[in-house]
Design a protein around this motif. Structure first.
Motif, PDB file in Angstrom:
ATOM      1  N   SER A 136       0.852  -1.192   0.000  1.00 19.32           N
ATOM      2  CA  SER A 136       0.000   0.000   0.000  1.00 19.32           C
ATOM      3  C   SER A 136       0.884   1.236   0.000  1.00 19.32           C
ATOM      4  O   SER A 136       1.723   1.398   0.895  1.00 19.32           O
ATOM      5  N   SER A 137       0.719   2.080  -0.979  1.00 18.35           N
ATOM      6  CA  SER A 137       1.481   3.331  -1.017  1.00 18.35           C
ATOM      7  C   SER A 137       0.956   4.277   0.052  1.00 18.35           C
ATOM      8  O   SER A 137      -0.235   4.300   0.340  1.00 18.35           O
ATOM      9  N   GLY A 138       1.855   5.059   0.616  1.00 18.36           N
ATOM     10  CA  GLY A 138       1.465   6.054   1.605  1.00 18.36           C
ATOM     11  C   GLY A 138       2.398   6.071   2.796  1.00 18.36           C
ATOM     12  O   GLY A 138       3.381   5.335   2.859  1.00 18.36           O
ATOM     13  N   GLU A 139       2.060   6.911   3.737  1.00 23.51           N
ATOM     14  CA  GLU A 139       2.877   7.057   4.942  1.00 23.51           C
ATOM     15  C   GLU A 139       2.680   5.872   5.873  1.00 23.51           C
ATOM     16  O   GLU A 139       1.607   5.277   5.914  1.00 23.51           O
ATOM     17  N   PHE A 140       3.727   5.549   6.606  1.00 21.26           N
ATOM     18  CA  PHE A 140       3.616   4.548   7.666  1.00 21.26           C
ATOM     19  C   PHE A 140       4.243   5.120   8.923  1.00 21.26           C
ATOM     20  O   PHE A 140       5.103   5.999   8.864  1.00 21.26           O
ATOM     21  N   ASN A 141       3.775   4.620  10.063  1.00 24.57           N
ATOM     22  CA  ASN A 141       4.219   5.172  11.330  1.00 24.57           C
ATOM     23  C   ASN A 141       4.063   4.107  12.413  1.00 24.57           C
ATOM     24  O   ASN A 141       2.950   3.696  12.721  1.00 24.57           O
ATOM     25  N   LEU A 142       5.169   3.654  12.958  1.00 28.35           N
ATOM     26  CA  LEU A 142       5.161   2.683  14.045  1.00 28.35           C
ATOM     27  C   LEU A 142       5.988   3.256  15.188  1.00 28.35           C
ATOM     28  O   LEU A 142       7.198   3.443  15.056  1.00 28.35           O
ATOM     29  N   GLU A 143       5.319   3.550  16.291  1.00 27.07           N
ATOM     30  CA  GLU A 143       5.999   4.068  17.478  1.00 27.07           C
ATOM     31  C   GLU A 143       6.287   2.899  18.408  1.00 27.07           C
ATOM     32  O   GLU A 143       5.410   2.081  18.685  1.00 27.07           O
ATOM     33  N   ILE A 144       7.524   2.807  18.877  1.00 28.46           N
ATOM     34  CA  ILE A 144       7.975   1.656  19.667  1.00 28.46           C
ATOM     35  C   ILE A 144       8.359   2.115  21.061  1.00 28.46           C
ATOM     36  O   ILE A 144       9.290   2.901  21.222  1.00 28.46           O
ATOM     37  N   ASP A 145       7.633   1.605  22.057  1.00 30.10           N
ATOM     38  CA  ASP A 145       7.967   1.911  23.447  1.00 30.10           C
ATOM     39  C   ASP A 145       9.089   0.988  23.918  1.00 30.10           C
ATOM     40  O   ASP A 145      10.084   1.448  24.451  1.00 30.10           O
ATOM     41  N   TYR A 146       8.915  -0.321  23.706  1.00 26.50           N
ATOM     42  CA  TYR A 146      10.010  -1.231  24.032  1.00 26.50           C
ATOM     43  C   TYR A 146       9.877  -2.544  23.285  1.00 26.50           C
ATOM     44  O   TYR A 146       8.799  -2.917  22.824  1.00 26.50           O
ATOM     45  N   ILE A 147      11.014  -3.206  23.176  1.00 23.01           N
ATOM     46  CA  ILE A 147      11.107  -4.550  22.605  1.00 23.01           C
ATOM     47  C   ILE A 147      11.904  -5.365  23.604  1.00 23.01           C
ATOM     48  O   ILE A 147      12.984  -4.949  24.031  1.00 23.01           O
ATOM     49  N   GLY A 148      11.360  -6.498  24.012  1.00 21.54           N
ATOM     50  CA  GLY A 148      12.041  -7.317  24.997  1.00 21.54           C
ATOM     51  C   GLY A 148      11.799  -8.794  24.774  1.00 21.54           C
ATOM     52  O   GLY A 148      11.066  -9.201  23.873  1.00 21.54           O
ATOM     53  N   LEU A 149      12.413  -9.598  25.610  1.00 22.71           N
ATOM     54  CA  LEU A 149      12.271 -11.047  25.572  1.00 22.71           C
ATOM     55  C   LEU A 149      11.714 -11.518  26.899  1.00 22.71           C
ATOM     56  O   LEU A 149      11.942 -10.896  27.936  1.00 22.71           O
ATOM     57  N   GLU A 150      10.999 -12.637  26.850  1.00 22.95           N
ATOM     58  CA  GLU A 150      10.350 -13.148  28.050  1.00 22.95           C
ATOM     59  C   GLU A 150      10.303 -14.672  27.989  1.00 22.95           C
ATOM     60  O   GLU A 150      10.200 -15.253  26.909  1.00 22.95           O
ATOM     61  N   PHE A 151      10.387 -15.292  29.143  1.00 24.99           N
ATOM     62  CA  PHE A 151      10.155 -16.727  29.227  1.00 24.99           C
ATOM     63  C   PHE A 151       8.760 -16.934  29.794  1.00 24.99           C
ATOM     64  O   PHE A 151       8.470 -16.506  30.905  1.00 24.99           O
ATOM     65  N   ASP A 152       7.901 -17.573  29.018  1.00 24.91           N
ATOM     66  CA  ASP A 152       6.533 -17.867  29.436  1.00 24.91           C
ATOM     67  C   ASP A 152       6.453 -19.364  29.734  1.00 24.91           C
ATOM     68  O   ASP A 152       6.448 -20.174  28.802  1.00 24.91           O
ATOM     69  N   PRO A 153       6.379 -19.763  31.003  1.00 25.42           N
ATOM     70  CA  PRO A 153       6.351 -21.195  31.318  1.00 25.42           C
ATOM     71  C   PRO A 153       5.099 -21.903  30.815  1.00 25.42           C
ATOM     72  O   PRO A 153       5.100 -23.114  30.641  1.00 25.42           O
ATOM     73  N   ALA A 154       4.032 -21.168  30.526  1.00 24.96           N
ATOM     74  CA  ALA A 154       2.803 -21.779  30.021  1.00 24.96           C
ATOM     75  C   ALA A 154       2.912 -22.139  28.539  1.00 24.96           C
ATOM     76  O   ALA A 154       2.132 -22.936  28.035  1.00 24.96           O
ATOM     77  N   HIS A 155       3.878 -21.550  27.843  1.00 25.80           N
ATOM     78  CA  HIS A 155       4.021 -21.819  26.411  1.00 25.80           C
ATOM     79  C   HIS A 155       4.976 -23.002  26.215  1.00 25.80           C
ATOM     80  O   HIS A 155       6.175 -22.887  26.450  1.00 25.80           O
ATOM     81  N   GLN A 156       4.434 -24.137  25.782  1.00 26.49           N
ATOM     82  CA  GLN A 156       5.218 -25.362  25.625  1.00 26.49           C
ATOM     83  C   GLN A 156       5.524 -25.703  24.173  1.00 26.49           C
ATOM     84  O   GLN A 156       6.301 -26.607  23.908  1.00 26.49           O
ATOM     85  N   GLU A 157       4.904 -25.025  23.239  1.00 23.63           N
ATOM     86  CA  GLU A 157       5.069 -25.342  21.822  1.00 23.63           C
ATOM     87  C   GLU A 157       6.496 -25.005  21.372  1.00 23.63           C
ATOM     88  O   GLU A 157       7.020 -23.934  21.664  1.00 23.63           O
ATOM     89  N   THR A 158       7.135 -25.928  20.625  1.00 23.57           N
ATOM     90  CA  THR A 158       8.477 -25.658  20.131  1.00 23.57           C
ATOM     91  C   THR A 158       8.459 -25.139  18.698  1.00 23.57           C
ATOM     92  O   THR A 158       9.322 -24.364  18.315  1.00 23.57           O
ATOM     93  N   PHE A 159       7.479 -25.591  17.901  1.00 21.39           N
ATOM     94  CA  PHE A 159       7.378 -25.128  16.522  1.00 21.39           C
ATOM     95  C   PHE A 159       5.933 -25.256  16.068  1.00 21.39           C
ATOM     96  O   PHE A 159       5.330 -26.314  16.220  1.00 21.39           O
ATOM     97  N   ALA A 160       5.362 -24.199  15.520  1.00 17.07           N
ATOM     98  CA  ALA A 160       3.929 -24.155  15.248  1.00 17.07           C
ATOM     99  C   ALA A 160       3.521 -24.722  13.891  1.00 17.07           C
ATOM    100  O   ALA A 160       2.349 -24.928  13.651  1.00 17.07           O
ATOM    101  N   TYR A 161       4.476 -24.992  13.030  1.00 18.49           N
ATOM    102  CA  TYR A 161       4.124 -25.367  11.667  1.00 18.49           C
ATOM    103  C   TYR A 161       4.396 -26.836  11.415  1.00 18.49           C
ATOM    104  O   TYR A 161       5.335 -27.412  11.949  1.00 18.49           O
ATOM    105  N   GLU A 162       3.562 -27.430  10.569  1.00 16.08           N
ATOM    106  CA  GLU A 162       3.688 -28.853  10.274  1.00 16.08           C
ATOM    107  C   GLU A 162       4.938 -29.110   9.449  1.00 16.08           C
ATOM    108  O   GLU A 162       5.285 -28.346   8.556  1.00 16.08           O
ATOM    109  N   MET A 163       5.581 -30.203   9.766  1.00 18.76           N
ATOM    110  CA  MET A 163       6.754 -30.629   9.014  1.00 18.76           C
ATOM    111  C   MET A 163       6.397 -31.915   8.292  1.00 18.76           C
ATOM    112  O   MET A 163       6.079 -32.915   8.928  1.00 18.76           O
ATOM    113  N   TYR A 164       6.421 -31.883   6.978  1.00 22.33           N
ATOM    114  CA  TYR A 164       6.092 -33.055   6.190  1.00 22.33           C
ATOM    115  C   TYR A 164       7.363 -33.818   5.870  1.00 22.33           C
ATOM    116  O   TYR A 164       8.357 -33.240   5.463  1.00 22.33           O
ATOM    117  N   LYS A 165       7.294 -35.100   6.081  1.00 20.72           N
ATOM    118  CA  LYS A 165       8.419 -35.955   5.700  1.00 20.72           C
ATOM    119  C   LYS A 165       8.056 -36.667   4.409  1.00 20.72           C
ATOM    120  O   LYS A 165       7.000 -37.266   4.300  1.00 20.72           O
TER     121      LYS A 165
END
Length: 173
Positions: A136-165
């Motif tokens: 889409s042509s036009g102006e864009f604007n993304l204001e960033i307060d912070y970017i960080g990393l976190e360990f979420d113990p509730a998230h157990q998934e290692t990879f979300a996409y199917e791997m076909y053999k």
């Protein structure tokens, strides 16, 4: 920097291709972190293996942005291989908190999603970037307060996409 002291990724995207006969595509803008380096410009990498989630507090304009994480490549053919996730922003005056598991990032090479997907090697992250590319042509604007990393113990998934053999070679009958 924005007037409020936050990071600001802003500009104008023009999707018209110049008629110079050299350029084939147009219409994106990207920024990324500097590569981590040791002394004498030796490569160093970020080790994010203790975390499983990327956390961002942003205020967008309603556009979608690609988040890019690059791993160290052993060969120069792998320098353009990154892992992407599309961040959809709401637009308006409100901040949005986005928590994105690393398992949701998908493997891309030179902007093309790869058939053979693989998870990110979080021990050898070379850089992180954000790309504005929504055709889409036009102006864009993304204001960033912070970017960080976190360990979420509730998230157990290692990879979300199917791997076909499949067999390396498929022969017709």
């Amino acid at each position: 920097m924005s007037p409020s002291g936050k990071g600001l990724f802003t500009g104008f995207i023009d999707t018209r291709v110049p008629k110079d006969g050299i350029i084939n595509t147009a219409g994106y803008c990207s920024m990324r972190t500097y590569r981590a380096r040791k002394s004498f410009k030796r490569d160093s990498y970020l080790n994010w293996s203790m975390y499983n989630t990327l956390v961002m507090r942003v205020r967008g304009d309603g556009r979608s942005y690609q988040l890019n994480i690059a791993n160290a490549g052993y060969f120069d053919q792998m320098w353009n291989d990154v892992f992407n996730f599309v961040l959809y922003t709401r637009g308006g005056p409100y901040w949005q908190l986005s928590k994105i598991p690393f398992s949701k990032f998908f493997y891309v090479s030179k902007g093309r999603v790869q058939d053979k997907q693989r998870p990110i090697n979080l021990e050898m992250v070379s850089h992180f970037g954000i790309t504005a590319t929504d055709n889409s042509s036009g102006e864009f604007n993304l204001e960033i307060d912070y970017i960080g990393l976190e360990f979420d113990p509730a998230h157990q998934e290692t990879f979300a996409y199917e791997m076909y053999k499949h067999d390396n070679f498929i022969v017709g009958h």
